[in-house]
Motif scaffolding. Structure first.
Motif, mmCIF file in Angstrom:
data_model
loop_
_atom_site.group_PDB
_atom_site.id
_atom_site.type_symbol
_atom_site.label_atom_id
_atom_site.label_comp_id
_atom_site.label_asym_id
_atom_site.label_seq_id
_atom_site.Cartn_x
_atom_site.Cartn_y
_atom_site.Cartn_z
ATOM 1 N N PHE A 8 0.859 -1.194 0.000
ATOM 2 C CA PHE A 8 0.000 0.000 0.000
ATOM 3 C C PHE A 8 0.887 1.233 0.000
ATOM 4 N N GLN A 9 0.289 2.328 -0.406
ATOM 5 C CA GLN A 9 1.007 3.609 -0.402
ATOM 6 C C GLN A 9 0.671 4.311 0.914
ATOM 7 N N LEU A 10 1.671 4.881 1.574
ATOM 8 C CA LEU A 10 1.421 5.619 2.819
ATOM 9 C C LEU A 10 1.421 7.110 2.522
ATOM 10 N N VAL A 11 0.333 7.767 2.854
ATOM 11 C CA VAL A 11 0.215 9.213 2.624
ATOM 12 C C VAL A 11 0.196 9.879 4.004
ATOM 13 N N GLU A 12 1.000 10.938 4.176
ATOM 14 C CA GLU A 12 1.077 11.597 5.483
ATOM 15 C C GLU A 12 0.798 13.091 5.339
ATOM 16 N N ASP A 21 -8.501 15.979 1.169
ATOM 17 C CA ASP A 21 -8.275 15.809 -0.270
ATOM 18 C C ASP A 21 -7.835 14.363 -0.556
ATOM 19 N N ALA A 22 -6.991 13.837 0.336
ATOM 20 C CA ALA A 22 -6.463 12.480 0.115
ATOM 21 C C ALA A 22 -7.557 11.415 0.232
ATOM 22 N N LEU A 47 -8.071 -8.984 6.071
ATOM 23 C CA LEU A 47 -9.509 -8.694 6.136
ATOM 24 C C LEU A 47 -9.840 -7.413 5.387
ATOM 25 N N VAL A 48 -8.892 -6.497 5.359
ATOM 26 C CA VAL A 48 -9.023 -5.315 4.494
ATOM 27 C C VAL A 48 -7.712 -5.197 3.717
ATOM 28 N N LYS A 49 -7.837 -4.712 2.483
ATOM 29 C CA LYS A 49 -6.648 -4.617 1.630
ATOM 30 C C LYS A 49 -6.594 -3.231 0.995
ATOM 31 N N PRO A 50 -6.357 -2.203 1.829
ATOM 32 C CA PRO A 50 -6.328 -0.848 1.263
ATOM 33 C C PRO A 50 -5.122 -0.668 0.344
ATOM 34 N N ASP A 51 -5.305 0.119 -0.711
ATOM 35 C CA ASP A 51 -4.122 0.419 -1.541
ATOM 36 C C ASP A 51 -3.457 1.727 -1.100
ATOM 37 N N ARG A 52 -4.165 2.521 -0.246
ATOM 38 C CA ARG A 52 -3.537 3.732 0.320
ATOM 39 C C ARG A 52 -3.918 3.862 1.781
ATOM 40 N N GLY A 166 -15.145 9.928 2.469
ATOM 41 C CA GLY A 166 -14.498 11.240 2.359
ATOM 42 C C GLY A 166 -14.548 12.052 3.642
ATOM 43 N N GLU A 167 -15.184 11.519 4.703
ATOM 44 C CA GLU A 167 -15.297 12.273 5.958
ATOM 45 C C GLU A 167 -14.234 11.825 6.962
ATOM 46 N N ILE A 168 -13.862 12.765 7.823
ATOM 47 C CA ILE A 168 -12.877 12.497 8.875
ATOM 48 C C ILE A 168 -13.449 12.998 10.198
ATOM 49 N N VAL A 169 -13.382 12.172 11.220
ATOM 50 C CA VAL A 169 -13.761 12.646 12.568
ATOM 51 C C VAL A 169 -12.619 13.516 13.074
#
Ligand SMILES: Cc1cc2nc3c(=O)[nH]c(=O)nc-3n(C[C@H](O)[C@H](O)[C@H](O)COP(=O)(O)OP(=O)(O)OC[C@H]3O[C@@H](n4cnc5c(N)ncnc54)[C@H](O)[C@@H]3O)c2cc1C
Length: 293
Positions: A8-12, A21-22, A47-52, A166-169
């Motif tokens: 996966f790609q890690l975005v910080e 936006d990410a 169980l989950v396979k996120p690409d980012r 697209g939402e963030i707590v």
């Protein structure tokens, strides 16, 4: 067992706008990561396979624990260990400090965040029932505007929340604990004390000068698809004297109100029985002053 890690790609991102936006709709499965204590094991198990993975670690403004007037504001990235030890929380919102202290192990509390706990939406959350009792609200950011959702509406179902893609707590806001309130959290586990609760009970009561309870709130974890408020049980106590018979009736009402599942930790019937036991015990301790956080 072979553990397979998926690439996966890690975005910080360094700003909330960049984080929003990410996560905004793109192809693939992007996941936010806070402490990673719930998400990383799921990735390791496939169980989950996120690409980012979009980390919220570079957003210090999301980690603050502060007072806003009479309200406690916990940034979503506030760590459970810090919530438990913060003098502000221990003095003004001891129920929440106690529930945070009961999550798993020190290693998990030092990484796990309150936002991650809510968004993971596990039925057997420790902070969940406390936040329901305290009538907390959840602040949610999205690319345009934001919204605030009562914690009771945030939990929607089994591992399901009111969050939209697209939402963030960003924060959890907790109103002042009512004056004169007594509160406590008890967690019953059937195997090890560090397990998730088989049954978790949070309660907050407000006695008047004659000993009647002007308010009574009960939150339960591990006994329904989400943490719940036991509102029918609460109603049996409000304005009443907490006699032994009244507390037994309240515990019985709470057991009926729950919708427990059976799993490896215990059957549904056993969970109901443990609700009867622990609701009555906690309320008795609050009445007698033998336990109050
Ligand atoms: C062995 C073990 C024992 C545990 N025991 C307990 C226990 O006793 N009690 C208990 O309550 N919990 C327990 N947990 C569950 C979990 O670790 C904690 O609830 C922890 O607080 C999760 O927070 P985190 O920051 O690590 O979340 P993460 O793992 O980073 O994220 C969890 C989920 O929330 C999403 N998310 C995180 N932050 C945000 C945000 N700000 N906005 C939107 N989505 C977000 C992520 O995308 C992910 O889907 C346990 C977990 C493990 C692995």
């Amino acid at each position: 067992m072979t553990v397979r890690l998926y690439p996966f790609q890690l975005v910080e991102p360094e700003t909330l706008a960049a984080a929003l936006d990410a996560v905004a709709g793109r192809d693939g499965d992007a996941r936010l990561v806070a402490g990673g204590t719930a998400l990383v094991p799921m990735i390791r198990l496939g169980l989950v396979k996120p690409d980012r993975l979009i980390s919220l670690h570079r957003l210090p403004e999301l980690a603050a624990i502060r007072r806003d007037g009479g309200i406690l504001e916990l940034g979503a990235m506030a760590r459970l260990a810090d919530i438990h030890t913060a003098p502000l929380v221990r003095e003004g919102w001891p129920l929440l400090a106690e529930a945070a202290r009961r999550v798993a192990t020190p290693a998990i509390r030092v990484s796990g965040t309150i936002g991650g706990n809510l968004c993971y939406a596990e039925a057997a959350s420790d902070p969940g029932p406390a936040l329901l009792c305290l009538e907390a609200e959840v602040r949610i950011a999205r690319s345009v505007g934001g919204r605030t959702v009562p914690a009771t509406d945030f939990f929607r179902g089994f591992y399901e929340t009111a969050l939209q893609p697209g939402e963030i707590v960003t924060a959890i806001r907790v109103p002042a604990t009512p004056g004169g309130a007594r509160s406590g959290y008890v967690k019953f586990t059937s195997r090890s004390a560090e397990d998730r609760p088989l049954v978790g009970v949070a309660a907050l009561v407000v006695p008047d000068s004659s000993g009647r309870w002007l308010d009574a709130r009960i939150g339960l974890g591990g006994v329904a698809p989400t943490p719940i408020r036991a509102r029918r049980a609460e109603a049996t106590l409000r304005g009443e004297s907490p006699t032994d018979a009244a507390l037994r009736a309240t515990a019985e009402a709470a057991a009926r109100e729950a919708e427990p599942l059976s799993d490896l930790m215990g059957s549904a019937d056993y969970r109901r029985e443990m609700i009867r036991v622990w609701v009555r015990r906690l309320l008795t301790m609050l009445r007698d002053g033998t336990r109050s956080s």
